[in-house]
Design a protein around this motif. Structure first.
Motif, PDB file in Angstrom:
ATOM      1  N   ALA A 146       0.856  -1.512   0.238  1.00  0.00           N
ATOM      2  CA  ALA A 146       0.181   0.089  -0.162  1.00  0.00           C
ATOM      3  C   ALA A 146       0.726   1.363   0.004  1.00  0.00           C
ATOM      4  CB  ALA A 146      -0.937   0.070   1.179  1.00  0.00           C
ATOM      5  N   VAL A 147       1.684   1.493   0.927  1.00  0.00           N
ATOM      6  CA  VAL A 147       2.573   2.363   1.043  1.00  0.00           C
ATOM      7  C   VAL A 147       3.565   2.568  -0.204  1.00  0.00           C
ATOM      8  CG1 VAL A 147       4.602   3.540   2.067  1.00  0.00           C
ATOM      9  CG2 VAL A 147       2.904   2.638   3.429  1.00  0.00           C
ATOM     10  N   GLU A 148       4.175   1.564  -0.794  1.00  0.00           N
ATOM     11  CA  GLU A 148       4.882   1.501  -2.158  1.00  0.00           C
ATOM     12  C   GLU A 148       4.047   1.973  -2.993  1.00  0.00           C
ATOM     13  OE1 GLU A 148       7.283  -1.649   0.408  1.00  0.00           O
ATOM     14  OE2 GLU A 148       5.031  -0.669   0.248  1.00  0.00           O
ATOM     15  N   ALA A 149       2.599   1.571  -3.304  1.00  0.00           N
ATOM     16  CA  ALA A 149       1.673   2.080  -4.232  1.00  0.00           C
ATOM     17  C   ALA A 149       1.670   3.685  -4.452  1.00  0.00           C
ATOM     18  CB  ALA A 149       0.323   1.354  -4.223  1.00  0.00           C
ATOM     19  N   HIS A 150       1.419   4.032  -3.183  1.00  0.00           N
ATOM     20  CA  HIS A 150       1.239   5.665  -3.260  1.00  0.00           C
ATOM     21  C   HIS A 150       2.626   6.353  -3.701  1.00  0.00           C
ATOM     22  CE1 HIS A 150      -2.411   6.711  -1.182  1.00  0.00           C
ATOM     23  NE2 HIS A 150      -2.108   5.626  -0.196  1.00  0.00           N
ATOM     24  N   ILE A 151       3.566   5.800  -3.333  1.00  0.00           N
ATOM     25  CA  ILE A 151       5.029   6.160  -3.863  1.00  0.00           C
ATOM     26  C   ILE A 151       5.177   6.152  -5.107  1.00  0.00           C
ATOM     27  CG2 ILE A 151       7.517   6.133  -3.409  1.00  0.00           C
ATOM     28  CD1 ILE A 151       7.070   5.362  -0.580  1.00  0.00           C
ATOM     29  N   ALA A 152       4.840   4.733  -5.945  1.00  0.00           N
ATOM     30  CA  ALA A 152       4.852   4.888  -7.211  1.00  0.00           C
ATOM     31  C   ALA A 152       3.968   5.509  -8.206  1.00  0.00           C
ATOM     32  CB  ALA A 152       4.904   3.292  -7.632  1.00  0.00           C
ATOM     33  N   LEU A 153       2.786   5.791  -7.571  1.00  0.00           N
ATOM     34  CA  LEU A 153       1.747   6.662  -8.295  1.00  0.00           C
ATOM     35  C   LEU A 153       1.968   7.783  -9.443  1.00  0.00           C
ATOM     36  CD1 LEU A 153      -1.530   6.602  -6.137  1.00  0.00           C
ATOM     37  CD2 LEU A 153      -1.177   5.371  -8.395  1.00  0.00           C
ATOM     38  N   PRO A 154       2.939   8.751  -8.775  1.00  0.00           N
ATOM     39  CA  PRO A 154       3.533   9.916  -9.861  1.00  0.00           C
ATOM     40  C   PRO A 154       4.090   9.316 -11.094  1.00  0.00           C
ATOM     41  CG  PRO A 154       3.951  10.230  -7.261  1.00  0.00           C
ATOM     42  CD  PRO A 154       3.666   8.769  -7.622  1.00  0.00           C
ATOM     43  N   LEU A 155       4.596   8.078 -11.030  1.00  0.00           N
ATOM     44  CA  LEU A 155       5.431   7.670 -12.285  1.00  0.00           C
ATOM     45  C   LEU A 155       4.470   7.561 -13.447  1.00  0.00           C
ATOM     46  CD1 LEU A 155       7.390   4.798 -11.014  1.00  0.00           C
ATOM     47  CD2 LEU A 155       8.461   6.866 -11.862  1.00  0.00           C
ATOM     48  N   ILE A 156       2.943   7.205 -12.927  1.00  0.00           N
ATOM     49  CA  ILE A 156       1.957   7.115 -14.110  1.00  0.00           C
ATOM     50  C   ILE A 156       1.154   8.231 -14.110  1.00  0.00           C
ATOM     51  CG2 ILE A 156       2.053   4.666 -14.295  1.00  0.00           C
ATOM     52  CD1 ILE A 156      -0.490   4.870 -12.665  1.00  0.00           C
ATOM     53  N   GLY A 157       1.616   9.549 -13.609  1.00  0.00           N
ATOM     54  CA  GLY A 157       0.703  10.739 -13.508  1.00  0.00           C
ATOM     55  C   GLY A 157      -0.203  10.774 -12.518  1.00  0.00           C
ATOM     56  N   LYS A 158      -0.172   9.789 -11.668  1.00  0.00           N
ATOM     57  CA  LYS A 158      -1.294   9.910 -10.387  1.00  0.00           C
ATOM     58  C   LYS A 158      -0.854  10.153  -9.006  1.00  0.00           C
ATOM     59  CE  LYS A 158      -4.319   8.134 -13.557  1.00  0.00           C
ATOM     60  NZ  LYS A 158      -5.587   8.874 -14.275  1.00  0.00           N
ATOM     61  N   GLY A 159      -1.646  10.389  -8.138  1.00  0.00           N
ATOM     62  CA  GLY A 159      -1.160  10.712  -6.673  1.00  0.00           C
ATOM     63  C   GLY A 159      -0.647  11.971  -6.608  1.00  0.00           C
ATOM     64  N   LYS A 160       0.140  12.185  -5.626  1.00  0.00           N
ATOM     65  CA  LYS A 160       0.536  13.760  -5.426  1.00  0.00           C
ATOM     66  C   LYS A 160       2.041  13.508  -5.081  1.00  0.00           C
ATOM     67  CE  LYS A 160      -2.863  13.879  -2.569  1.00  0.00           C
ATOM     68  NZ  LYS A 160      -3.877  14.209  -1.367  1.00  0.00           N
ATOM     69  N   LEU A 161       2.641  14.647  -5.134  1.00  0.00           N
ATOM     70  CA  LEU A 161       4.078  14.969  -4.919  1.00  0.00           C
ATOM     71  C   LEU A 161       4.290  16.173  -3.975  1.00  0.00           C
ATOM     72  CD1 LEU A 161       5.715  14.665  -8.580  1.00  0.00           C
ATOM     73  CD2 LEU A 161       6.418  13.303  -6.282  1.00  0.00           C
ATOM     74  N   ILE A 162       5.228  16.082  -2.941  1.00  0.00           N
ATOM     75  CA  ILE A 162       5.485  17.263  -1.963  1.00  0.00           C
ATOM     76  C   ILE A 162       6.816  17.913  -2.402  1.00  0.00           C
ATOM     77  CG2 ILE A 162       5.797  17.944   0.443  1.00  0.00           C
ATOM     78  CD1 ILE A 162       4.175  15.378   1.092  1.00  0.00           C
ATOM     79  N   GLY A 163       6.704  19.196  -2.798  1.00  0.00           N
ATOM     80  CA  GLY A 163       8.010  19.895  -3.256  1.00  0.00           C
ATOM     81  C   GLY A 163       8.056  21.069  -2.093  1.00  0.00           C
ATOM     82  N   SER A 169      -0.271  18.348  -7.510  1.00  0.00           N
ATOM     83  CA  SER A 169      -0.351  16.968  -8.258  1.00  0.00           C
ATOM     84  C   SER A 169       0.771  16.478  -8.808  1.00  0.00           C
ATOM     85  CB  SER A 169      -1.417  17.492  -9.451  1.00  0.00           C
ATOM     86  OG  SER A 169      -0.723  18.327 -10.473  1.00  0.00           O
ATOM     87  N   ALA A 170       0.571  15.011  -9.104  1.00  0.00           N
ATOM     88  CA  ALA A 170       1.804  14.556  -9.821  1.00  0.00           C
ATOM     89  C   ALA A 170       2.229  14.999 -11.218  1.00  0.00           C
ATOM     90  CB  ALA A 170       1.422  13.002  -9.917  1.00  0.00           C
ATOM     91  N   ALA A 171       1.015  15.640 -11.974  1.00  0.00           N
ATOM     92  CA  ALA A 171       1.328  15.965 -13.090  1.00  0.00           C
ATOM     93  C   ALA A 171       2.500  17.372 -13.024  1.00  0.00           C
ATOM     94  CB  ALA A 171       0.203  16.298 -13.909  1.00  0.00           C
ATOM     95  N   GLU A 172       1.896  18.178 -12.269  1.00  0.00           N
ATOM     96  CA  GLU A 172       2.530  19.403 -11.897  1.00  0.00           C
ATOM     97  C   GLU A 172       4.055  19.298 -11.290  1.00  0.00           C
ATOM     98  OE1 GLU A 172       2.122  23.606  -9.229  1.00  0.00           O
ATOM     99  OE2 GLU A 172       0.374  22.263  -9.529  1.00  0.00           O
ATOM    100  N   GLY A 173       4.090  18.077 -10.567  1.00  0.00           N
ATOM    101  CA  GLY A 173       5.390  18.030  -9.938  1.00  0.00           C
ATOM    102  C   GLY A 173       6.364  17.453 -11.160  1.00  0.00           C
TER     103      GLY A 173
END
Length: 506
Positions: A146-163, A169-173
């Motif tokens: 579950a945790v790894e899935a959240h971390i991997a989501l930005p690779l496919i443009g999903k989820g979120k990033l903290i900058g 959003s993953a797309a913006e990051g």
């Protein structure tokens, strides 16, 4: 190689990991790393073309492994596993924790038996090397997924990033990093979330900070023995000779080294001190062994592949092997043991603090404040220790003895290694606070002794704290001082002051 680069492809240590986690080094891949990854990808693709049945590639996952997946559905299957498995909840993992897990993923898949593309790992590496960190809640995992899935989501443009500017959003990051979302291929979604990568990443941090906290506890024990006028004979070489425990001998040597020129030692005139003052070598030594064991197990795990299935690429013996390497028992058991050790350190620290604050035991003003009564001094800081210690005792209960079957009983036994690692890291932070309160009390106690008789080593620590914490002459807002000293412990400042003295004479 440049000093700010860690090249993956060889065995790395917990110290190496911390250099990356702290952002002091960036990651590159060695030639061997790339070659291994590419070879496994080629072999896996060959088997897919030949129509072989491969778990998680041409089948579903877990109890759905009996369901066949067509070639047309393979890419969708890999994206779906990230979307459906990203279900951890609650408070976000720290930046350090997420970075530790990402490094563990790169080591895991870089072993060269997973069948993923090098391009996938390059993208993951670029995110790790950037200022952005995937958004990942930290509760609700039993071992991985579950945790790894959240971390991997930005690779496919999903989820979120903290900058630098907060959550995006993953797309913006990805755009700010200079990356585009990618399509996953066969097995890649599964590989990104499989293995003991989250327990291992958190265990790297727990072990590092526990070792650092133990060093601080050794220092504080020496300081409290000194400020209490205690008897150094409890740390003599004779005791270590008749009970030949290496860790006990090493802790005793550290305490003797720190206090070697103190004139305060023995001034209380006691033949024998209370156990919390004379048993640090024994208890701290026990914890040192637990930390050493954890360090060995964690370093073995960070340099292993715990994917499932693995792609065995040895010429003439090529095979896809399904098994149980994602099981987190090694990590879980070592972190449960570490959790108990951390709590043992805390219980002795609280008792030493109590002795200093009790005027009947310390011979100093009540709660280490002039004019007690109108002033409460450090009275309530021991309450804080007691509250923290109560939490720690509950958390010290082993996670790995529990079992809750998952996945329609396909996973009828669950190791619970993630929970063990997560709570071990939580316990280290609570220990840092308990040690900070003890160190604050020891620091304040020095104002009631002849500081000209201090050891030069304890005086170094005292003077460093005095730069940021004043003497408490009357009641004032104490919380900031606890936080300041806790940060000094966490960032290694206290240990850096005495780094020569905590190295034992072998």
């Amino acid at each position: 190689m440049q000093e700010n680069i860690l090249e993956l492809g060889r065995r790395i240590s917990i110290r190496d990991c911390m250099e990356v986690i702290k952002g002091r080094k960036i990651i590159t891949f060695s030639h061997d790393y790339k070659k291994r990854v590419q070879r496994a990808e080629e072999v896996l693709q060959q088997w897919i073309d030949e129509g072989k049945v491969i778990y998680g590639v041409t089948t579903g996952f877990g109890s759905l492994s009996t369901r066949n997946i067509s070639h047309q559905e393979m890419e969708q299957l890999q994206e779906n596993i990230l979307l459906s498995h990203a279900v951890s909840v609650g408070d976000l993992l720290s930046r350090e924790s997420v970075r530790a897990i990402m490094l563990s993923v790169l080591q895991n898949l870089g072993y060269g038996v997973s069948g993923v593309r090098l391009e996938l790992l390059e993208r993951y590496r670029m995110i790790l090397n950037s200022e952005f960190t995937p958004w990942a809640p930290g509760s609700g995992s039993v071992g991985y997924l579950a945790v790894e899935a959240h971390i991997a989501l930005p690779l496919i443009g999903k989820g979120k990033l903290i900058g630098p500017q907060g959550i995006v959003s993953a797309a913006e990051g990805l755009q700010q990093i200079g990356l585009e979302k990618m399509k996953l291929r066969a097995k890649e979604g599964l590989a990104l979330i499989s293995g003991t990568t989250s327990p291992t990443g958190l265990s790297v941090l727990a072990t590092w900070y526990a070792k650092q906290a133990l060093d601080v506890a050794n220092c504080i024990a020496a300081m409290e023995l000194e400020v209490s006028g205690g008897n150094i004979s409890a740390y003599g070489t004779e005791l270590s000779q008749v009970r030949p425990r290496t860790s006990q001998r090493e802790v005793a040597q550290i305490i003797r080294n720190i206090l070697k020129d103190s004139s305060l030692i023995g001034t209380a005139g006691r033949v024998q001190d209370a156990l919390s003052l004379r048993c640090a070598a024994q208890l701290h030594g026990t914890v040192q062994e637990a930390i050493g064991q954890a360090e060995r197990i964690v370093e073995e795990e960070i340099n292993a592949c715990c994917d499932n299935p693995i792609v065995w690429t040895e010429p003439g013996r090529e095979a896809v092997v399904s098994g149980g390497n994602p099981d987190s028992s090694y990590i879980g058991w070592s972190m449960d043991s570490l959790a108990i050790g951390i709590t043992m350190l805390a219980k002795m620290s609280e008792r030493r603090t109590n002795r200093l604050l009790d005027e009947n035991l310390s011979g100093k003003p009540a709660f280490l404040i002039s004019n007690p009564g109108v002033n409460s001094g450090l009275m309530i800081t021991q309450y804080t220790q007691a509250g923290l210690l109560n939490e720690m005792r509950v958390l010290a209960y082993p996670a790995t003895v529990d079992n809750t079957p998952t996945c329609a009983n396909q996973e009828d036994y669950v190791a619970m290694g993630y929970v063990a690692a997560h709570k071990a890291l939580t316990l280290v932070e609570k220990l840092e606070y308990i040690l900070a309160i003890e160190l604050l009390a020891v620091y304040q106690a020095y104002y009631f002794v002849d500081r000209q008789k201090m050891s030069k080593n304890t005086k170094l620590v005292f003077e460093r704290i005095r730069e940021v914490v004043p003497a408490l002459e009357k009641d004032e807002y104490i919380h900031p001082y606890i936080e300041i000293i806790k940060d000094m412990i966490h960032e290694g400042v206290v240990i850096d002051i005495l780094k020569k003295e905590i190295i034992t004479e072998k």
